[in-house]
Design an enzyme around this catalytic site. Structure first.
Site, mmCIF file in Angstrom:
data_model
loop_
_atom_site.group_PDB
_atom_site.id
_atom_site.type_symbol
_atom_site.label_atom_id
_atom_site.label_comp_id
_atom_site.label_asym_id
_atom_site.label_seq_id
_atom_site.Cartn_x
_atom_site.Cartn_y
_atom_site.Cartn_z
ATOM 1 N N LYS A 70 0.783 -1.244 0.000
ATOM 2 C CA LYS A 70 0.000 0.000 0.000
ATOM 3 C C LYS A 70 0.810 1.287 0.000
ATOM 4 O O LYS A 70 0.276 2.364 0.233
ATOM 5 C CB LYS A 70 -1.019 0.056 1.175
ATOM 6 C CG LYS A 70 -1.889 -1.167 1.334
ATOM 7 C CD LYS A 70 -2.290 -1.840 0.062
ATOM 8 C CE LYS A 70 -3.245 -1.094 -0.820
ATOM 9 N NZ LYS A 70 -3.429 -1.812 -2.121
ATOM 10 N N GLY A 72 2.466 2.191 -2.729
ATOM 11 C CA GLY A 72 2.593 2.605 -4.128
ATOM 12 C C GLY A 72 3.309 1.587 -4.999
ATOM 13 O O GLY A 72 3.904 1.946 -6.025
ATOM 14 N N HIS A 134 7.429 -8.129 -1.449
ATOM 15 C CA HIS A 134 6.976 -7.372 -0.273
ATOM 16 C C HIS A 134 7.814 -7.731 0.958
ATOM 17 O O HIS A 134 7.590 -7.186 2.037
ATOM 18 C CB HIS A 134 5.510 -7.677 0.045
ATOM 19 C CG HIS A 134 4.524 -6.845 -0.734
ATOM 20 N ND1 HIS A 134 4.769 -5.558 -1.136
ATOM 21 C CD2 HIS A 134 3.252 -7.115 -1.149
ATOM 22 C CE1 HIS A 134 3.714 -5.079 -1.774
ATOM 23 N NE2 HIS A 134 2.778 -6.004 -1.801
ATOM 24 N N GLY A 292 -5.342 7.460 -4.998
ATOM 25 C CA GLY A 292 -4.029 7.928 -5.430
ATOM 26 C C GLY A 292 -3.710 9.327 -4.943
ATOM 27 O O GLY A 292 -3.060 10.098 -5.641
HETATM 28 P P1 A3P Z 1 -4.916 4.793 -2.041
HETATM 29 O O1 A3P Z 1 -5.609 3.608 -1.426
HETATM 30 O O2 A3P Z 1 -4.545 5.797 -1.000
HETATM 31 O O3 A3P Z 1 -5.651 5.400 -3.165
HETATM 32 P P2 A3P Z 1 0.069 -0.573 -3.604
HETATM 33 O O4 A3P Z 1 0.234 -0.516 -5.064
HETATM 34 O O5 A3P Z 1 1.362 -0.664 -2.849
HETATM 35 O O6 A3P Z 1 -0.918 -1.607 -3.209
HETATM 36 O O7 A3P Z 1 -0.504 0.847 -3.133
HETATM 37 C C1 A3P Z 1 -1.826 1.203 -3.479
HETATM 38 C C2 A3P Z 1 -1.959 2.704 -3.347
HETATM 39 O O8 A3P Z 1 -1.290 3.333 -4.445
HETATM 40 C C3 A3P Z 1 -3.423 3.098 -3.454
HETATM 41 O O9 A3P Z 1 -3.526 4.275 -2.660
HETATM 42 C C4 A3P Z 1 -3.560 3.375 -4.943
HETATM 43 O O10 A3P Z 1 -4.673 4.170 -5.252
HETATM 44 C C5 A3P Z 1 -2.240 4.076 -5.211
HETATM 45 N N1 A3P Z 1 -1.840 4.025 -6.621
HETATM 46 C C6 A3P Z 1 -1.983 3.026 -7.517
HETATM 47 N N2 A3P Z 1 -1.502 3.371 -8.703
HETATM 48 C C7 A3P Z 1 -1.020 4.631 -8.592
HETATM 49 C C8 A3P Z 1 -0.419 5.555 -9.499
HETATM 50 N N3 A3P Z 1 -0.202 5.230 -10.766
HETATM 51 N N4 A3P Z 1 -0.063 6.759 -9.030
HETATM 52 C C9 A3P Z 1 -0.269 7.103 -7.735
HETATM 53 N N5 A3P Z 1 -0.864 6.281 -6.838
HETATM 54 C C10 A3P Z 1 -1.225 5.052 -7.251
#
Ligand code: A3P
Length: 324
Positions: A70, A72, A134, A292
């Site tokens: 989570k 990014g 991870h 995001g």
């Molecule tokens: P939010 O839940 O705050 O929106 P991971 O990929 O580690 O699982 O993290 C997920 C988080 O990254 C989510 O945050 C998601 O919306 C965000 N996310 C996914 N793709 C992204 C992108 N291209 N740019 C910025 N944030 C992104």
């Protein structure tokens, strides 16, 4: 494929029988969390983590993206894939990221490949192989630590946003029969370190320390927030770290901007494959894209929760120079 679809080996059963455990999981299929070498792992993924640690043979040219969930990961996978393969896909209108979810293009070693098979066939990955994990630094296979393979780490994301993102994600993935995971219960588990690949703070600190000791091996993007604020600057850092800096022609043609736009939340989350497709572990791709944004914790957490998380973060990071 989830682990419950694959038989757990006797070796793994013996291992988990002796581990500290906690009965509640965060999401679908998680019935138990085990504390393996100090790290909390869900029953679904522990066998994959152990097999990865035991069998993975890193190549010197490998690139591993290492993150805690989570912060990014999906975004970092997309950027890394686009950077590493930019000579193969100069036409961004025909780019694989337009039709494939980043988790398919850059698979997890621990949660995916080694979770599906004790020793997966990795021969069809061409050099430089691009994988993700991870697992915290302490759980990485020796070959990954001892080879010259590179680790790109999105150091972290504000723990309050990481927690809120994880809580929403968990509830998206919980079967209705399990009911909603309350914010309070999730918060309690997160603060106790019982979150996927947690404790969050230890994960962050391990890669942070390693990047200071071994900057050729570990590149920290620093934070989600900084990547959001300065995407092209960080793309340049990543390209240089990987030994393929942007050429003067690429600079002049604005390739960093193009890659940054290709991998932006707005672009990726609106692609058909990410709106309606399924991939890794049969999950709907849209679960990886929520808002995001930076700062959603302000809308979700109580004052007491904010104070508590801030206090834990201050205590854990005290004297390290890390701050959020
Ligand atoms: P939010 O839940 O705050 O929106 P991971 O990929 O580690 O699982 O993290 C997920 C988080 O990254 C989510 O945050 C998601 O919306 C965000 N996310 C996914 N793709 C992204 C992108 N291209 N740019 C910025 N944030 C992104």
């Amino acid at each position: 494929m989830y682990l419950q679809d694959r038989k757990m080996t006797q070796e793994c059963r013996d291992l988990i029988s002796s581990l500290p455990r906690q009965g509640d999981g965060w999401m679908e299929g998680e019935t138990t969390f085990y504390q393996y070498q100090g790290v909390w792992l869900a029953n679904l993924f522990i066998q994959g983590v152990v097999a990865f640690q035991k069998h993975f043979q890193a190549h010197d040219t490998d690139i591993l993206i290492a993150t805690i969930p989570k912060v990014g990961t999906t975004w970092l996978k997309a950027i890394s894939f686009a950077l590493v393969n930019r000579v193969h896909y100069p036409d961004l209108q025909q780019h694989p990221l337009l039709t494939n979810n980043p988790h398919v293009l850059v698979p997890f070693l621990d949660m995916d490949l080694y979770n599906q098979k004790e020793v997966p066939d990795l021969t069809f990955f061409t050099s430089p192989r691009l994988f993700s994990t991870h697992s915290p630094y302490s759980l990485l296979p020796l070959s990954a630590k001892n080879s010259t393979c590179k680790l790109i780490v999105s150091l972290s994301r504000n723990p309050k946003d990481t927690f809120v993102s994880l809580w929403h994600f968990a509830n998206r993935l919980r079967p209705t029969s399990s009911g909603t995971l309350s914010l309070e219960d999730a918060f309690d588990m997160f603060c106790r370190g019982v979150s996927p690949f947690g404790p969050y703070w230890d994960h962050v600190l391990e890669y942070w320390k390693e990047s200071l000791e071994n900057p050729q091996k570990v590149l920290l993007i620093l934070t989600y927030e900084e990547l959001k604020e300065q995407p092209t600057y960080n793309l340049r850092r990543m390209a240089e770290f990987l030994g393929s800096p942007f050429s003067p022609e690429e600079e002049a043609n604005g390739v960093m901007n193009d890659i940054s736009k290709l991998c932006s939340f707005e672009n990726l989350s609106n692609l058909e494959v990410n709106k309606n497709g399924k991939s890794f572990n049969g999950k709907e791709n849209n679960v990886f894209f929520r808002q995001g944004q930076v700062g959603d914790w302000l809308n979700c957490l109580t004052t007491e929760m904010i104070e508590k998380l801030d206090r834990i973060t201050e205590e854990k990071f005290c004297g390290t120079g890390l701050r959020f």
